[in-house]
Write a protein that holds these residues in place. Structure first.
Motif, PDB file in Angstrom:
ATOM      1  N   THR A   1       0.862  -1.193   0.000  1.00 27.55           N
ATOM      2  CA  THR A   1       0.000   0.000   0.000  1.00 27.55           C
ATOM      3  C   THR A   1       0.894   1.238   0.000  1.00 27.55           C
ATOM      4  O   THR A   1       1.135   1.840   1.049  1.00 27.55           O
ATOM      5  N   PRO A   2       1.395   1.646  -1.147  1.00 24.61           N
ATOM      6  CA  PRO A   2       2.386   2.729  -1.195  1.00 24.61           C
ATOM      7  C   PRO A   2       1.808   4.077  -0.798  1.00 24.61           C
ATOM      8  O   PRO A   2       0.592   4.287  -0.772  1.00 24.61           O
ATOM      9  N   ALA A   3       2.714   4.987  -0.476  1.00 27.51           N
ATOM     10  CA  ALA A   3       2.346   6.368  -0.175  1.00 27.51           C
ATOM     11  C   ALA A   3       3.330   7.289  -0.874  1.00 27.51           C
ATOM     12  O   ALA A   3       4.474   6.904  -1.162  1.00 27.51           O
ATOM     13  N   ALA A   4       2.882   8.494  -1.171  1.00 28.99           N
ATOM     14  CA  ALA A   4       3.754   9.505  -1.764  1.00 28.99           C
ATOM     15  C   ALA A   4       4.432  10.267  -0.634  1.00 28.99           C
ATOM     16  O   ALA A   4       3.777  10.709   0.308  1.00 28.99           O
ATOM     17  N   LYS A   5       5.748  10.396  -0.708  1.00 24.77           N
ATOM     18  CA  LYS A   5       6.496  11.086   0.334  1.00 24.77           C
ATOM     19  C   LYS A   5       6.136  12.564   0.339  1.00 24.77           C
ATOM     20  O   LYS A   5       6.125  13.213  -0.699  1.00 24.77           O
ATOM     21  N   ALA A   6       5.836  13.077   1.528  1.00 29.62           N
ATOM     22  CA  ALA A   6       5.497  14.488   1.676  1.00 29.62           C
ATOM     23  C   ALA A   6       6.695  15.249   2.219  1.00 29.62           C
ATOM     24  O   ALA A   6       7.474  14.724   3.020  1.00 29.62           O
ATOM     25  N   ALA A   7       6.853  16.497   1.768  1.00 31.78           N
ATOM     26  CA  ALA A   7       7.948  17.325   2.275  1.00 31.78           C
ATOM     27  C   ALA A   7       7.760  17.597   3.764  1.00 31.78           C
ATOM     28  O   ALA A   7       8.722  17.687   4.520  1.00 31.78           O
ATOM     29  N   SER A   8       6.503  17.707   4.191  1.00 35.40           N
ATOM     30  CA  SER A   8       6.201  17.871   5.602  1.00 35.40           C
ATOM     31  C   SER A   8       4.815  17.305   5.853  1.00 35.40           C
ATOM     32  O   SER A   8       3.999  17.192   4.942  1.00 35.40           O
ATOM     33  N   GLY A   9       4.564  16.933   7.101  1.00 35.20           N
ATOM     34  CA  GLY A   9       3.263  16.374   7.427  1.00 35.20           C
ATOM     35  C   GLY A   9       3.153  14.922   7.021  1.00 35.20           C
ATOM     36  O   GLY A   9       4.138  14.232   6.774  1.00 35.20           O
ATOM     37  N   HIS A  10       1.916  14.442   6.938  1.00 40.20           N
ATOM     38  CA  HIS A  10       1.667  13.035   6.655  1.00 40.20           C
ATOM     39  C   HIS A  10       1.861  12.721   5.172  1.00 40.20           C
ATOM     40  O   HIS A  10       1.511  13.522   4.303  1.00 40.20           O
ATOM     41  N   ASP A  11       2.420  11.526   4.896  1.00 42.86           N
ATOM     42  CA  ASP A  11       2.487  11.062   3.519  1.00 42.86           C
ATOM     43  C   ASP A  11       1.087  10.682   3.055  1.00 42.86           C
ATOM     44  O   ASP A  11       0.223  10.326   3.852  1.00 42.86           O
ATOM     45  N   GLU A  12       0.880  10.732   1.752  1.00 36.50           N
ATOM     46  CA  GLU A  12      -0.455  10.494   1.182  1.00 36.50           C
ATOM     47  C   GLU A  12      -0.516   9.105   0.550  1.00 36.50           C
ATOM     48  O   GLU A  12       0.323   8.761  -0.290  1.00 36.50           O
ATOM     49  N   ASN A  13      -1.486   8.298   0.969  1.00 33.22           N
ATOM     50  CA  ASN A  13      -1.660   6.982   0.376  1.00 33.22           C
ATOM     51  C   ASN A  13      -1.994   7.118  -1.106  1.00 33.22           C
ATOM     52  O   ASN A  13      -2.804   7.961  -1.504  1.00 33.22           O
ATOM     53  N   ILE A  14      -1.351   6.278  -1.915  1.00 31.81           N
ATOM     54  CA  ILE A  14      -1.595   6.285  -3.356  1.00 31.81           C
ATOM     55  C   ILE A  14      -1.760   4.851  -3.832  1.00 31.81           C
ATOM     56  O   ILE A  14      -1.441   3.901  -3.107  1.00 31.81           O
ATOM     57  N   SER A  15      -2.255   4.683  -5.042  1.00 31.15           N
ATOM     58  CA  SER A  15      -2.438   3.345  -5.601  1.00 31.15           C
ATOM     59  C   SER A  15      -1.160   2.877  -6.297  1.00 31.15           C
ATOM     60  O   SER A  15      -0.279   3.682  -6.626  1.00 31.15           O
ATOM     61  N   PHE A  16      -1.086   1.577  -6.523  1.00 30.70           N
ATOM     62  CA  PHE A  16       0.045   1.053  -7.281  1.00 30.70           C
ATOM     63  C   PHE A  16       0.079   1.668  -8.675  1.00 30.70           C
ATOM     64  O   PHE A  16       1.154   1.982  -9.210  1.00 30.70           O
ATOM     65  N   GLU A  17      -1.100   1.885  -9.253  1.00 34.18           N
ATOM     66  CA  GLU A  17      -1.165   2.479 -10.597  1.00 34.18           C
ATOM     67  C   GLU A  17      -0.549   3.871 -10.608  1.00 34.18           C
ATOM     68  O   GLU A  17       0.089   4.275 -11.589  1.00 34.18           O
ATOM     69  N   GLN A  18      -0.704   4.613  -9.522  1.00 35.93           N
ATOM     70  CA  GLN A  18      -0.077   5.932  -9.447  1.00 35.93           C
ATOM     71  C   GLN A  18       1.442   5.828  -9.381  1.00 35.93           C
ATOM     72  O   GLN A  18       2.151   6.677  -9.922  1.00 35.93           O
ATOM     73  N   THR A  19       1.964   4.787  -8.722  1.00 36.90           N
ATOM     74  CA  THR A  19       3.421   4.615  -8.696  1.00 36.90           C
ATOM     75  C   THR A  19       3.942   4.269 -10.087  1.00 36.90           C
ATOM     76  O   THR A  19       5.054   4.657 -10.450  1.00 36.90           O
ATOM     77  N   VAL A  20       3.135   3.557 -10.864  1.00 38.37           N
ATOM     78  CA  VAL A  20       3.510   3.268 -12.257  1.00 38.37           C
ATOM     79  C   VAL A  20       3.652   4.573 -13.034  1.00 38.37           C
ATOM     80  O   VAL A  20       4.590   4.762 -13.821  1.00 38.37           O
ATOM     81  N   GLN A  21       2.717   5.489 -12.819  1.00 38.74           N
ATOM     82  CA  GLN A  21       2.789   6.785 -13.498  1.00 38.74           C
ATOM     83  C   GLN A  21       4.017   7.576 -13.056  1.00 38.74           C
ATOM     84  O   GLN A  21       4.599   8.336 -13.840  1.00 38.74           O
ATOM     85  N   MET A  22       4.420   7.381 -11.792  1.00 40.04           N
ATOM     86  CA  MET A  22       5.555   8.139 -11.251  1.00 40.04           C
ATOM     87  C   MET A  22       6.902   7.625 -11.751  1.00 40.04           C
ATOM     88  O   MET A  22       7.782   8.421 -12.096  1.00 40.04           O
ATOM     89  N   VAL A  23       7.071   6.297 -11.781  1.00 42.16           N
ATOM     90  CA  VAL A  23       8.411   5.744 -12.051  1.00 42.16           C
ATOM     91  C   VAL A  23       8.432   4.735 -13.196  1.00 42.16           C
ATOM     92  O   VAL A  23       9.495   4.196 -13.514  1.00 42.16           O
ATOM     93  N   GLY A  24       7.271   4.443 -13.795  1.00 39.61           N
ATOM     94  CA  GLY A  24       7.220   3.463 -14.877  1.00 39.61           C
ATOM     95  C   GLY A  24       6.865   2.081 -14.362  1.00 39.61           C
ATOM     96  O   GLY A  24       7.098   1.768 -13.187  1.00 39.61           O
TER      97      GLY A  24
END
Length: 305
Positions: free
Chosen positions: A156-179
């Protein structure tokens, strides 16, 4: 472990190296162009606020646990350790700030994904499951309870936040981020790391309910495990012998981390009102500091005993 008897370090101050960043716990210094010195302070954050009082021994314990797991899991994925002594890159008068609490690591290109793996329902995952029988979009069967073991670990990945809580994201969103290829490798590697670590921890009477990993890419484009790994700051450790009773009662088992601090902050009053969870934090009483330090030590002793 004798390191816990060393003086507490809230904030490092090295004059021989350039400070790059201070995180909630770690202070990172540049060592040339290709290495970092990561110093684990005794700072503790709760509700995204750094406490004014350090937890004695915490930085050393986190570092030793990370080193333990980096070595044990090195056959699965390379890690960022250089194998060089952190003491070799600082001035003699700075050794007390470094000994036992620092790692000399490769400088990597970080991937802005928190690779979270859950083996049990807890925390925000339990709340999501109650709402729709899913956690971060991953369908789960009916009939699970708080602290239930999942049929299999889920990513269950999350997007790293510069500050505060990280945001939960889908696996499909990680595909968009890094391939697709790198996203799948991060997912599969994370699950394998968790499964192997969780199986070992069970032999020591510990449950790793969930954890998060961080990865970077080296100059050759190779995936490398970085930051910390499987510490009580990045993982939910429970005592195995208390799991069944907790499951029956609908509670989480007691965790080996800063739960004493969270519990105290939830009930403390500031000027007659509940603390609003913004800085500055209320001053921690000695008994809360001592109990928290003891929980971190107990996790280490159980793991390596």
């Amino acid at each position: 472990m004798t390191a816990a008897a060393a003086p507490a370090l809230h904030t490092s101050s090295l004059h021989s190296l350039a400070l790059l960043a201070r995180g909630k716990v770690r202070d990172n210094y540049a060592v040339g162009e290709d290495r970092l010195l990561m110093v684990a302070s005794d700072r503790l954050s709760a509700f995204d606020v750094i406490m004014g009082e350090p937890i004695p021994g915490k930085g050393q314990l986190l570092t030793q646990m990370a080193l333990f797991w980096f070595e044990r899991l090195a056959h699965i994925v390379p890690n960022h350790l250089t194998g060089e002594a952190p003491e070799s890159v600082v001035a003699p008068d700075e050794l007390p700030q470094v000994q036992g609490r620092a790692m000399l690591v490769q400088r990597l290109r970080p991937i802005a994904i928190e690779a979270v793996v859950r083996g049990y329902l807890a925390g925000s995952g339990w709340k999501e499951y109650q709402a729709g029988r899913k956690v971060c979009g991953v369908p789960l069967p009916e009939g699970l309870r708080n602290a239930s073991r999942l049929p299999r670990p889920i990513y269950t990945p999350a997007a790293k936040a510069a500050s505060g809580h990280d945001e939960n994201i889908s696996f499909e969103q990680t595909v968009q981020m890094v391939g697709p290829q790198l996203a799948a490798k991060i997912r599969d590697t994370s699950i394998r790391l968790y499964e192997e670590a969780a199986a070992f921890a069970l032999t020591k009477g510990l449950i790793i309910a969930d954890t998060k990993f961080e990865f970077g890419l080296n100059p050759g484009g190779e995936l490398v495990l970085m930051d910390e790994v499987l510490t009580p700051d990045s993982s939910r450790y429970w005592p195995l012998q208390e799991h069944e009773a907790a499951l029956a009662s609908g509670r989480n088992p007691p965790s080996f981390d800063k739960q004493f601090v969270r519990d105290w902050l939830e009930q403390v009053r500031v000027d007659g009102q509940p603390w609003n969870k913004t800085a500055p934090a209320p001053q921690l009483p000695p008994e809360v500091i001592a109990k928290t330090a003891a929980k971190y030590r107990e996790a280490w002793q159980r793991l390596t005993g």
